[in-house]
Design an enzyme around this catalytic site. Structure first.
Site, mmCIF file in Angstrom:
data_model
loop_
_atom_site.group_PDB
_atom_site.id
_atom_site.type_symbol
_atom_site.label_atom_id
_atom_site.label_comp_id
_atom_site.label_asym_id
_atom_site.label_seq_id
_atom_site.Cartn_x
_atom_site.Cartn_y
_atom_site.Cartn_z
ATOM 1 N N GLU A 22 148.131 69.854 -13.678
ATOM 2 C CA GLU A 22 146.802 69.481 -14.155
ATOM 3 C C GLU A 22 145.741 70.380 -13.547
ATOM 4 O O GLU A 22 145.856 70.797 -12.377
ATOM 5 C CB GLU A 22 146.505 68.016 -13.798
ATOM 6 C CG GLU A 22 145.134 67.546 -14.268
ATOM 7 C CD GLU A 22 144.909 66.052 -14.073
ATOM 8 O OE1 GLU A 22 143.849 65.569 -14.491
ATOM 9 O OE2 GLU A 22 145.791 65.384 -13.517
ATOM 10 N N ASN A 49 143.579 63.278 -16.289
ATOM 11 C CA ASN A 49 142.197 62.964 -16.630
ATOM 12 C C ASN A 49 141.437 64.184 -17.128
ATOM 13 O O ASN A 49 140.483 64.058 -17.903
ATOM 14 C CB ASN A 49 141.480 62.374 -15.403
ATOM 15 C CG ASN A 49 142.007 61.012 -15.019
ATOM 16 O OD1 ASN A 49 142.853 60.438 -15.693
ATOM 17 N ND2 ASN A 49 141.518 60.480 -13.910
ATOM 18 N N ASN A 76 145.218 60.759 -22.767
ATOM 19 C CA ASN A 76 145.643 60.371 -21.425
ATOM 20 C C ASN A 76 144.877 59.136 -20.958
ATOM 21 O O ASN A 76 143.643 59.122 -20.990
ATOM 22 C CB ASN A 76 145.376 61.512 -20.440
ATOM 23 C CG ASN A 76 145.713 61.127 -19.009
ATOM 24 O OD1 ASN A 76 146.878 61.101 -18.627
ATOM 25 N ND2 ASN A 76 144.708 60.836 -18.201
ATOM 26 N N GLU A 77 145.593 58.097 -20.578
ATOM 27 C CA GLU A 77 145.042 56.913 -19.895
ATOM 28 C C GLU A 77 143.747 56.391 -20.519
ATOM 29 O O GLU A 77 142.806 56.009 -19.811
ATOM 30 C CB GLU A 77 144.813 57.218 -18.408
ATOM 31 C CG GLU A 77 146.106 57.405 -17.639
ATOM 32 C CD GLU A 77 145.900 57.555 -16.140
ATOM 33 O OE1 GLU A 77 144.743 57.583 -15.685
ATOM 34 O OE2 GLU A 77 146.915 57.666 -15.418
ATOM 35 N N TYR A 117 151.842 54.527 -9.802
ATOM 36 C CA TYR A 117 151.867 55.117 -8.472
ATOM 37 C C TYR A 117 152.090 54.008 -7.452
ATOM 38 O O TYR A 117 151.655 52.869 -7.642
ATOM 39 C CB TYR A 117 150.556 55.853 -8.189
ATOM 40 C CG TYR A 117 150.336 57.047 -9.089
ATOM 41 C CD1 TYR A 117 150.946 58.255 -8.815
ATOM 42 C CD2 TYR A 117 149.534 56.951 -10.220
ATOM 43 C CE1 TYR A 117 150.764 59.363 -9.639
ATOM 44 C CE2 TYR A 117 149.342 58.051 -11.048
ATOM 45 C CZ TYR A 117 149.958 59.250 -10.757
ATOM 46 O OH TYR A 117 149.785 60.332 -11.581
ATOM 47 N N GLU A 138 153.705 59.990 -15.693
ATOM 48 C CA GLU A 138 153.073 60.094 -14.374
ATOM 49 C C GLU A 138 153.706 59.048 -13.473
ATOM 50 O O GLU A 138 153.614 57.851 -13.760
ATOM 51 C CB GLU A 138 151.553 59.889 -14.427
ATOM 52 C CG GLU A 138 150.777 61.056 -14.984
ATOM 53 C CD GLU A 138 149.272 60.906 -14.819
ATOM 54 O OE1 GLU A 138 148.836 60.273 -13.821
ATOM 55 O OE2 GLU A 138 148.525 61.406 -15.680
ATOM 56 N N GLN A 191 152.118 65.320 -8.876
ATOM 57 C CA GLN A 191 152.108 66.555 -9.645
ATOM 58 C C GLN A 191 153.058 67.564 -9.010
ATOM 59 O O GLN A 191 153.797 67.207 -8.077
ATOM 60 C CB GLN A 191 150.695 67.103 -9.722
ATOM 61 C CG GLN A 191 149.713 66.172 -10.449
ATOM 62 C CD GLN A 191 148.357 66.820 -10.689
ATOM 63 O OE1 GLN A 191 148.197 68.033 -10.689
ATOM 64 N NE2 GLN A 191 147.342 65.974 -10.877
#
Length: 505
Positions: free
Chosen positions: A28, A73, A171-172, A243, A291, A349
């Protein structure tokens, strides 16, 4: 005396084949993931394109098969046209409040991935942009010469299409922190229309709809079902993000993070299956867990509190311990055991930002402790995941209730059987491996045992941690008929291989 557990498996009882795309990562435009991460033209190891050779070598050793790009993001306000061609503006990235130079863009990333045998997973901006820009990017990447965006690619020096197969529809976007945040109806309709247009450009692509950003989101479950009601006919996968961290010294719950991941996967699969039932569809939608990692999110002040920064700021460069590595190993066991529903996953990442690989500008690249279980699993887990039945005691946890002391995954092909074991307990556990249907000779492997001290930054700490807590195993290699026994140290992750002598039953 140690506790006891057993793991029963048979080559005739299978979960599913391991898709090599399970061992993906995220690259990213955030912090030092790209600039001084994979890309640093003045570094002594850099190639003629400006990409660091030491990082590429470690990524290969890590076993990375897929890389998601450009976010994260970051993608939700990204104008991809700014990152192609000779004239590239400096712009403010709204996701991480960083001045983006656009030195690295679509062509540079895709060619880096191509040189290193990594399959790209591209994300399109459905935060501030929409259908037209998404379809144009597919045409730029995959279209044959003769149309506007494909001809722009040719003009920029790339004649042959890239043939990008995997595409994330944003994304999200369930998260209020996301630029262009939407509710489930709004996003579901947009994803369906963008996906339809993208597949008209290239019908061969696979599309990933945004699922929930975590199981704790207040919209979780409803979000998946609403989005998939809109986009069922066009998407191929639904995403998951999660996470894990140790909260307030709750070590037991942290070691049981794989249980939380298992529940999350099962609930997302159930949501997708509920939509299939309502639509009268026999399709089992699969999951892109694109992720996942250990991330000490409680230490991060949030993007809104970051100052505007130029260059490549040091953002969420978590320093990992051997305890974190054991948890990463446990999460990998969970992913393997869902091989039938999770063909895609990305450790987020790759470099510097909550990453297994760290760098210093102009200096070395090194392995964090979490590098070791990922690399070993990517190397050893080839073939088919067997249905491993674990019998063991449980331990109480504050966040997850009673959880198994031992978790296991078994992967077999015609040449070898790989066995992955986690002991979450503070005591040693003796594990009986019950393998009717084959005699098994256990050979080499690797083990990580948790530490009790706080991690410190730098390559010297990472090397010292590896020396103390990562061990190469040499097992007896004796052919054991139906049963083998291994002893697991407290709070440890272990992987080893065996050669099997199959027999008819």
């Amino acid at each position: 005396m140690p506790d006891h557990a057993s793991v029963l498996f048979h080559p005739g009882f299978r979960v599913g084949a391991v898709d090599r795309r399970l061992f993906g990562t995220l690259v990213e435009h955030m912090g030092r993931a790209v600039y001084t991460g994979i890309f640093e033209p003045d570094h002594p190891t850099s190639d003629e394109h400006g990409f660091r050779g030491d990082v590429a070598a470690l990524a290969s050793e890590l076993g990375i098969t897929t890389a998601r790009y450009p976010g994260g993001n970051f993608v939700s306000s990204y104008v991809w046209e700014d990152g192609v061609g000779p004239d590239r503006p400096r712009v403010l990235d709204l996701g991480w409040r960083t001045v983006e130079t656009n030195t690295v863009g679509t062509d540079e990333f895709l060619q880096w991935a191509e040189r290193h045998g990594i399959e790209p997973m591209m994300a399109v901006n459905l935060g501030t942009r929409g259908v037209e820009a998404a379809a144009a990017l597919v045409e730029y990447c995959n279209g044959a010469a003769g149309t506007r965006w494909a001809d722009l690619r040719v003009a920029n020096g790339r004649v042959e299409p890239y043939g990008v197969r995997l595409w994330c529809l944003g994304n999200e976007l369930d998260g209020p922190w996301q630029v262009g945040h939407k509710d489930a109806d709004e996003y579901g309709r947009l994803a369906a229309e963008a996906g339809k247009a993208m597949k008209r450009v290239d019908p061969s692509i696979e599309l990933i709809a945004c699922g929930s950003s975590s199981m704790e989101m207040p919209t979780f479950g409803d979000w998946e079902q609403t989005v998939l009601e809109h986009a069922w006919d066009v998407v191929d996968h639904v995403s998951m993000h999660a996470y894990y961290q140790e909260h307030d010294g709750d070590r037991a719950s942290f070691l049981a993070s794989g249980t939380a991941m298992d529940r999350f996967i099962r609930r997302v699969a159930a949501s997708a299956d509920a939509v299939a039932a309502r639509k009268g569809s026999d399709r089992r939608l699969t999951i892109s867990f694109d992720e996942w990692n250990v991330w000490y999110l409680s230490r991060f002040p949030g993007a809104d509190n970051l100052p505007v920064q130029d260059g490549a700021p040091r953002i969420i460069e978590d320093v990992y311990s051997a305890l974190d590595a054991v948890v990463v190993g446990d999460l990998l066991v969970t992913l393997l055991n869902h091989a039938d529903r999770v063909p895609l996953a990305c450790l987020a990442q790759l470099v510097n930002v909550i990453a297994p690989i760290m760098t210093e500008p102009g200096g070395p690249a090194w392995r964090q402790p979490t590098f070791h279980p990922f690399a070993a699993t990517a190397r050893l887990a080839r073939g088919t995941v067997l249905d491993a039945r674990v019998t063991c005691g449980t331990m109480p946890t504050e966040r997850h209730g009673a959880v198994p002391l031992v978790t296991a995954a078994v992967v077999a092909d015609d040449e070898a059987t790989a066995i992955f074991l986690v002991n979450r307990s503070t005591d040693a556990v003796e594990v009986d491996l019950l393998h009717p249907g084959s005699a098994l000779a256990l050979t080499g492997g690797i083990r990580v045992t948790a530490d009790t001290v706080a991690a410190e930054p730098g390559p010297a700490h990472a090397a010292a941690t590896a020396e103390r807590h990562v061990a190469q195993l040499e097992l007896d290699g004796v052919l054991h008929d139906d049963r083998s026994t291994v002893l697991l140290p407290p709070e440890s992750w272990t992987a080893f291989t065996g050669t099997a002598e199959r027999r008819a039953r």
